[in-house]
Design a protein around this motif. Structure first.
Motif, PDB file in Angstrom:
ATOM      1  N   CYS A 312      26.536 -13.787 -23.491  1.00  0.00           N
ATOM      2  CA  CYS A 312      25.922 -12.729 -22.673  1.00  0.00           C
ATOM      3  C   CYS A 312      24.574 -13.115 -22.093  1.00  0.00           C
ATOM      4  N   SER A 313      23.762 -13.924 -22.774  1.00  0.00           N
ATOM      5  CA  SER A 313      22.401 -14.179 -22.270  1.00  0.00           C
ATOM      6  C   SER A 313      21.881 -15.512 -22.789  1.00  0.00           C
ATOM      7  N   VAL A 314      21.514 -16.375 -21.864  1.00  0.00           N
ATOM      8  CA  VAL A 314      21.001 -17.689 -22.244  1.00  0.00           C
ATOM      9  C   VAL A 314      19.589 -17.562 -22.811  1.00  0.00           C
ATOM     10  N   ILE A 315      19.312 -18.321 -23.855  1.00  0.00           N
ATOM     11  CA  ILE A 315      17.984 -18.404 -24.461  1.00  0.00           C
ATOM     12  C   ILE A 315      17.541 -19.863 -24.384  1.00  0.00           C
ATOM     13  N   ALA A 316      16.590 -20.149 -23.499  1.00  0.00           N
ATOM     14  CA  ALA A 316      16.103 -21.520 -23.360  1.00  0.00           C
ATOM     15  C   ALA A 316      15.207 -21.878 -24.529  1.00  0.00           C
ATOM     16  N   GLY A 317      15.377 -23.095 -25.033  1.00  0.00           N
ATOM     17  CA  GLY A 317      14.541 -23.590 -26.105  1.00  0.00           C
ATOM     18  C   GLY A 317      13.639 -24.718 -25.634  1.00  0.00           C
ATOM     19  N   TYR A 318      13.575 -25.781 -26.429  1.00  0.00           N
ATOM     20  CA  TYR A 318      12.653 -26.885 -26.191  1.00  0.00           C
ATOM     21  C   TYR A 318      13.380 -28.215 -26.271  1.00  0.00           C
ATOM     22  N   VAL A 319      12.798 -29.219 -25.629  1.00  0.00           N
ATOM     23  CA  VAL A 319      13.196 -30.597 -25.904  1.00  0.00           C
ATOM     24  C   VAL A 319      12.511 -30.994 -27.202  1.00  0.00           C
ATOM     25  N   TYR A 320      13.300 -31.440 -28.165  1.00  0.00           N
ATOM     26  CA  TYR A 320      12.761 -31.729 -29.501  1.00  0.00           C
ATOM     27  C   TYR A 320      11.939 -33.011 -29.478  1.00  0.00           C
ATOM     28  N   ARG A 321      10.692 -32.913 -29.951  1.00  0.00           N
ATOM     29  CA  ARG A 321       9.787 -34.061 -30.038  1.00  0.00           C
ATOM     30  C   ARG A 321       9.191 -34.197 -31.445  1.00  0.00           C
ATOM     31  N   GLY A 322       9.840 -33.587 -32.425  1.00  0.00           N
ATOM     32  CA  GLY A 322       9.374 -33.704 -33.807  1.00  0.00           C
ATOM     33  C   GLY A 322       9.823 -34.998 -34.460  1.00  0.00           C
ATOM     34  N   GLN A 323       9.567 -35.098 -35.761  1.00  0.00           N
ATOM     35  CA  GLN A 323       9.877 -36.316 -36.504  1.00  0.00           C
ATOM     36  C   GLN A 323      10.916 -36.122 -37.609  1.00  0.00           C
ATOM     37  N   LYS A 324      11.161 -34.886 -37.993  1.00  0.00           N
ATOM     38  CA  LYS A 324      11.989 -34.643 -39.177  1.00  0.00           C
ATOM     39  C   LYS A 324      13.488 -34.734 -38.917  1.00  0.00           C
ATOM     40  N   ILE A 325      13.895 -34.704 -37.637  1.00  0.00           N
ATOM     41  CA  ILE A 325      15.318 -34.746 -37.304  1.00  0.00           C
ATOM     42  C   ILE A 325      15.525 -35.862 -36.279  1.00  0.00           C
ATOM     43  N   PRO A 326      15.585 -37.114 -36.718  1.00  0.00           N
ATOM     44  CA  PRO A 326      15.615 -38.244 -35.772  1.00  0.00           C
ATOM     45  C   PRO A 326      16.725 -38.158 -34.728  1.00  0.00           C
ATOM     46  N   TRP A 327      17.913 -37.702 -35.110  1.00  0.00           N
ATOM     47  CA  TRP A 327      19.010 -37.681 -34.143  1.00  0.00           C
ATOM     48  C   TRP A 327      18.809 -36.650 -33.038  1.00  0.00           C
ATOM     49  N   LEU A 328      17.910 -35.681 -33.254  1.00  0.00           N
ATOM     50  CA  LEU A 328      17.692 -34.617 -32.280  1.00  0.00           C
ATOM     51  C   LEU A 328      16.616 -34.968 -31.251  1.00  0.00           C
ATOM     52  N   ARG A 329      15.864 -36.036 -31.477  1.00  0.00           N
ATOM     53  CA  ARG A 329      14.758 -36.366 -30.576  1.00  0.00           C
ATOM     54  C   ARG A 329      15.251 -36.568 -29.152  1.00  0.00           C
ATOM     55  N   GLY A 330      14.512 -35.971 -28.215  1.00  0.00           N
ATOM     56  CA  GLY A 330      14.856 -36.101 -26.807  1.00  0.00           C
ATOM     57  C   GLY A 330      15.969 -35.186 -26.351  1.00  0.00           C
ATOM     58  N   GLN A 331      16.428 -34.277 -27.217  1.00  0.00           N
ATOM     59  CA  GLN A 331      17.489 -33.355 -26.835  1.00  0.00           C
ATOM     60  C   GLN A 331      16.937 -31.948 -26.614  1.00  0.00           C
ATOM     61  N   ASP A 370       3.340 -29.616 -34.597  1.00  0.00           N
ATOM     62  CA  ASP A 370       3.864 -30.950 -34.898  1.00  0.00           C
ATOM     63  C   ASP A 370       5.148 -31.256 -34.141  1.00  0.00           C
ATOM     64  N   GLY A 371       5.572 -30.365 -33.268  1.00  0.00           N
ATOM     65  CA  GLY A 371       6.791 -30.591 -32.505  1.00  0.00           C
ATOM     66  C   GLY A 371       8.048 -30.103 -33.188  1.00  0.00           C
ATOM     67  N   GLU A 372       7.931 -29.619 -34.417  1.00  0.00           N
ATOM     68  CA  GLU A 372       9.107 -29.061 -35.095  1.00  0.00           C
ATOM     69  C   GLU A 372       9.427 -27.702 -34.499  1.00  0.00           C
ATOM     70  N   LEU A 373      10.706 -27.328 -34.563  1.00  0.00           N
ATOM     71  CA  LEU A 373      11.170 -26.148 -33.856  1.00  0.00           C
ATOM     72  C   LEU A 373      11.547 -25.008 -34.803  1.00  0.00           C
ATOM     73  N   TYR A 374      11.521 -23.809 -34.225  1.00  0.00           N
ATOM     74  CA  TYR A 374      11.823 -22.575 -34.953  1.00  0.00           C
ATOM     75  C   TYR A 374      12.758 -21.737 -34.085  1.00  0.00           C
ATOM     76  N   ALA A 375      13.464 -20.811 -34.743  1.00  0.00           N
ATOM     77  CA  ALA A 375      14.337 -19.879 -34.032  1.00  0.00           C
ATOM     78  C   ALA A 375      14.053 -18.468 -34.525  1.00  0.00           C
ATOM     79  N   LEU A 376      14.081 -17.517 -33.605  1.00  0.00           N
ATOM     80  CA  LEU A 376      13.818 -16.117 -33.924  1.00  0.00           C
ATOM     81  C   LEU A 376      15.095 -15.306 -33.717  1.00  0.00           C
TER      82      LEU A 376
END
Length: 388
Positions: A312-331, A370-376
């Motif tokens: 129903c509704s897109v929620i834009a997030g972020y390009v991941y630039r943290g360090q704790k999830i290496p495979w997610l970097r740049g996504q 620190d570039g780590e991400l959160y969700a609400l």
């Protein structure tokens, strides 16, 4: 079509939903105090790291419970997380209420306290909220980490209808404040605000909020142009509920909530000088919506169909630039409010996306210092995103 209301546990949800029409109810190129790069300097920022091809899954660890959280911010030199509740309070994750507008905000399902941002210096904070009449205010407070004082309205925008208020606030890499405004509401953009340069509705706006009451940057694309609002940075948007800047490149990612058929994400490279037309209401997603022509419409980089799988509704997030999830970097992370899925897509090839988790009633994402991400979640939880 699009006259949809969602009811969960007896509550009418705020419409991040695609369409829930309601009845009418000259500065320097760097903001003062900012150490962020200028638009010209942004082009020299390093390219994003290539994402590791192997994707994993994400875990969403609950770290706080709030009342209808919808927006997230961090402050320079402060390790607390600041969360805006739609009901009117700005709170920190250590339980402090910084500002309480609960007696002033309107309570429609797309109204209330909708956005928060801190000045790059940390000395001022800004809230985006709708008043009892439903009109939008961008309001500033001086803030020392303990008390918010010196309240003043920076900008006020009349809203013709109760929905499509946008609400996102963010300071860009250039130190200016960017503001998202929806097209004014109802359904189908009846006032044709998306394509009109005479209104801030249906736009991303760029200002220096430390003016009197604010200053229009001289390098804004329509600054000084007759018949156009100089505050406009980009236009042709329906309800850009959330947008974000890539902290490594300065690229802008915009989630624009759709009308009848398509949700979309738009992308603006850091090298842009602004002025992009993202098409609404001539176009929804990549499909013609109404007759009319405009040159150089910018196509979305992500589209997906409404209603399929409960979307129903897109929620834009972020390009991941943290360090704790290496495979997610740049996504790039994004999700859908109703369906609850969260997807990750390499910033360089967003067509290669994959589902990486779920959050019920996902209302927004947040990025820590620190570039780590959160969700609400509109249901109340604030989640820290971690590797599964």
């Amino acid at each position: 079509m699009g006259n949809v209301r969602l009811v969960v546990a007896g509550l009418v949800l705020m419409a991040l939903t695609a369409c829930t029409p309601e009845q009418p109810a000259g500065s320097a190129t760097r903001a003062p105090g900012s150490t962020a790069p200028s638009p010209a300097e942004r082009t020299s920022l390093p390219e994003p790291q290539q994402a590791t091809p192997e994707r994993g899954e994400l875990r969403f660890t609950k770290i706080a419970e709030l009342e209808r959280p919808v927006a997230f911010a961090v402050r320079k030199g402060d390790d607390r997380l600041y969360v805006a509740e739609q009901t009117g309070r700005l709170r920190t994750t250590d339980g402090k209420t910084v500002i309480d507008l609960s007696g002033e905000v309107s309570s429609g399902n797309e109204q209330g306290l909708l956005g928060v941002a801190f000045h790059p210096t940390g000395r001022w904070l800004y809230l985006d909220w709708t008043d009892a009449r439903g009109d939008t205010h961008i309001t500033e407070w001086a803030y020392d980490g303990e008390r918010a004082t010196g309240r003043r309205d920076v900008l006020k925008q009349d809203q013709p209808y109760a929905n499509h208020n946008g609400g996102q606030l963010a300071f860009g890499p250039d130190g200016y404040l960017y503001i998202a405004f929806g097209d004014g509401g109802s359904a189908g953009d009846p006032q044709r605000n998306g394509q009109s340069l005479r209104t801030l509705l249906g736009k991303i706006v760029r200002i220096d909020p430390r003016g009197d009451p604010y200053t229009i940057p001289r390098d804004n694309p329509f600054a000084g142009r007759r018949g156009a609002r100089g505050e406009i940075w980009a236009y042709g948007l329906r309800n850009p509920w959330r947008f974000s800047f890539d902290r490594a490149t300065g690229d802008l990612w915009i989630g624009d909530v759709g009308q009848d058929a398509w949700e979309e994400v738009d992308h603006q490279p850091a090298s842009s000088k602004g002025g992009e037309n993202y098409g609404w209401s001539l176009r929804e997603g990549k499909v013609r919506f109404r007759d009319g022509d405009a040159p150089d419409l910018v196509e979305p980089v992500i589209v997906y169909p409404l209603r399929e799988g409960g979307n129903c509704s897109v929620i834009a997030g972020y390009v991941y630039r943290g360090q704790k999830i290496p495979w997610l970097r740049g996504q790039f992370l994004y999700g859908d409010f109703c369906a609850g899925w969260v997807r990750a897509a390499p910033a360089g090839d967003v067509t290669d996306s994959a589902e990486v988790g779920k959050v019920d009633q996902l209302s927004s994402f947040g990025q820590g210092p620190d570039g780590e991400l959160y969700a609400l979640s509109l249901q109340g939880p604030l989640y820290r995103i971690e590797p599964a």
